[in-house]
Design an enzyme around this catalytic site. Structure first.
Site, PDB file in Angstrom:
ATOM      1  N   ASP A  63       0.786  -1.227   0.017  1.00  0.00           N
ATOM      2  CA  ASP A  63       0.127  -0.064  -0.074  1.00  0.00           C
ATOM      3  C   ASP A  63       0.944   1.210   0.015  1.00  0.00           C
ATOM      4  O   ASP A  63       2.024   1.132   0.131  1.00  0.00           O
ATOM      5  CB  ASP A  63      -0.771   0.131   1.192  1.00  0.00           C
ATOM      6  CG  ASP A  63      -2.014  -0.923   1.058  1.00  0.00           C
ATOM      7  OD1 ASP A  63      -2.340  -1.375   0.250  1.00  0.00           O
ATOM      8  OD2 ASP A  63      -2.364  -1.255   2.227  1.00  0.00           O
ATOM      9  N   TYR A 124       6.951  -9.839   6.764  1.00  0.00           N
ATOM     10  CA  TYR A 124       6.847  -8.123   7.057  1.00  0.00           C
ATOM     11  C   TYR A 124       7.513  -8.337   8.491  1.00  0.00           C
ATOM     12  O   TYR A 124       7.466  -8.989   9.404  1.00  0.00           O
ATOM     13  CB  TYR A 124       5.523  -7.876   6.871  1.00  0.00           C
ATOM     14  CG  TYR A 124       4.911  -7.723   5.625  1.00  0.00           C
ATOM     15  CD1 TYR A 124       4.821  -6.431   5.052  1.00  0.00           C
ATOM     16  CD2 TYR A 124       4.269  -8.500   5.025  1.00  0.00           C
ATOM     17  CE1 TYR A 124       4.361  -6.132   3.760  1.00  0.00           C
ATOM     18  CE2 TYR A 124       3.693  -8.748   3.520  1.00  0.00           C
ATOM     19  CZ  TYR A 124       3.782  -7.367   3.064  1.00  0.00           C
ATOM     20  OH  TYR A 124       3.355  -7.050   1.607  1.00  0.00           O
TER      21      TYR A 124
END
Length: 285
Positions: A63, A124
């Site tokens: 994003d 992540y």
């Protein structure tokens, strides 16, 4: 769908990283915003003196504002173009790309490789500080400041209910036709020597906003606003909870993408395209 490369083309793997601060995410957008995909595709077209743009496929679309240290993409290039430019392509891209995106490796991909569908996991990291003085100015673009003291043990205890294969609809932004079933392999917090809390979040794949929503729920546990069993109850409810805060993107970095051995790439790609359902569910909706 087949991952066979079109005749006359070669599939090329790119390993890359970027600082997401000034990008409107990975994927190209109709309004022409600056994106990582657009930046690299433009650079490829320029340095190879091509009339057309060759489209990248990425392991995980990030994003706006999210960073990547170990992103992977692939692109199919004409055999003649690849033969002409392969030895100089990396250096030429370095000279053309902006300083907030770097390509570290450009190599011919093994048979069956698909940057997105062949991946078996993505890892992540989300970084937070609860230092009452705030964030180190040199780290402010990559670390979230949480203005409450955080109990790491409580956060890790709460995380145990989220690990495994579940429907993460309560922690994802729903997309039409897409499943929210994922296998969360690791969700663990550690406090670094500099006091920063670092979450490791590893799964076979992630749905939209999943990592930032999970982090937001655990921070509410860590600062005492919610009990330890709350994130698990939200997961079990199976619907978006307005109390789950999607934390800001700048603390999130895609660290690494994992792939199977070359002989299993094609099989993994085929498996990953199948829509998933949990045991006992019809799989129809």
């Amino acid at each position: 769908m087949s991952d066979d490369v079109q005749d006359g083309f070669v599939r090329v793997r790119l390993d890359l990283s970027y600082d997401g601060k000034d990008f409107s995410g990975w994927a190209k957008q109709a309004q022409g915003q600056r994106t990582v995909q657009g930046e690299i595709e433009d650079a490829l077209r320029t340095v190879t003196r091509s009339k057309e743009t060759y489209e990248l496929t990425v392991a995980g679309r990030t994003d706006a504002g999210v960073h990547a240290r170990g992103q992977v993409a692939h692109v199919d290039l004409p055999v003649e173009l690849w033969a002409e430019h392969r030895d100089k392509l990396l250096r030429r891209l370095a000279g053309r790309l902006s300083h907030d995106v770097r390509v570290w490796s450009v190599e011919e991909a093994p048979a069956g490789f698909n940057a997105r569908f062949s991946a078996v996991w993505r890892r992540y990291a989300y970084r937070v500080t609860d230092n009452p003085g705030g964030v180190d100015p040199l780290l402010r673009g990559h670390v979230l400041w949480h203005d409450w003291a955080l109990d790491m043990d409580a956060m890790n205890e709460a995380a145990t209910a989220l690990v495994g294969e579940h429907d993460f609809a309560a922690y994802c932004k729903k997309r039409e036709g897409a499943t929210t079933i994922r296998t969360l392999q690791v969700l663990r917090w550690e406090r670094r020597d500099d006091g920063i809390l670092e979450a490791t979040v590893k799964a076979d794949a992630f749905c939209h906003n999943m990592v930032r929503s999970l982090v937001g729920a655990l921070l509410f546990v860590g600062d005492g606003h919610r009990p330890v069993d709350w994130p698990g109850k939200v997961l079990a409810a199976g619907v978006r909870d307005s109390a789950v805060h999607v934390v800001r993107p700048h603390g999130l970095t895609l660290e690494e993408v994992g792939y199977p051995e070359d002989a299993l790439l094609a099989a993994r790609s085929k498996e990953a395209r199948n829509k998933r359902s949990l045991p006992g569910s019809s799989g129809c909706c």
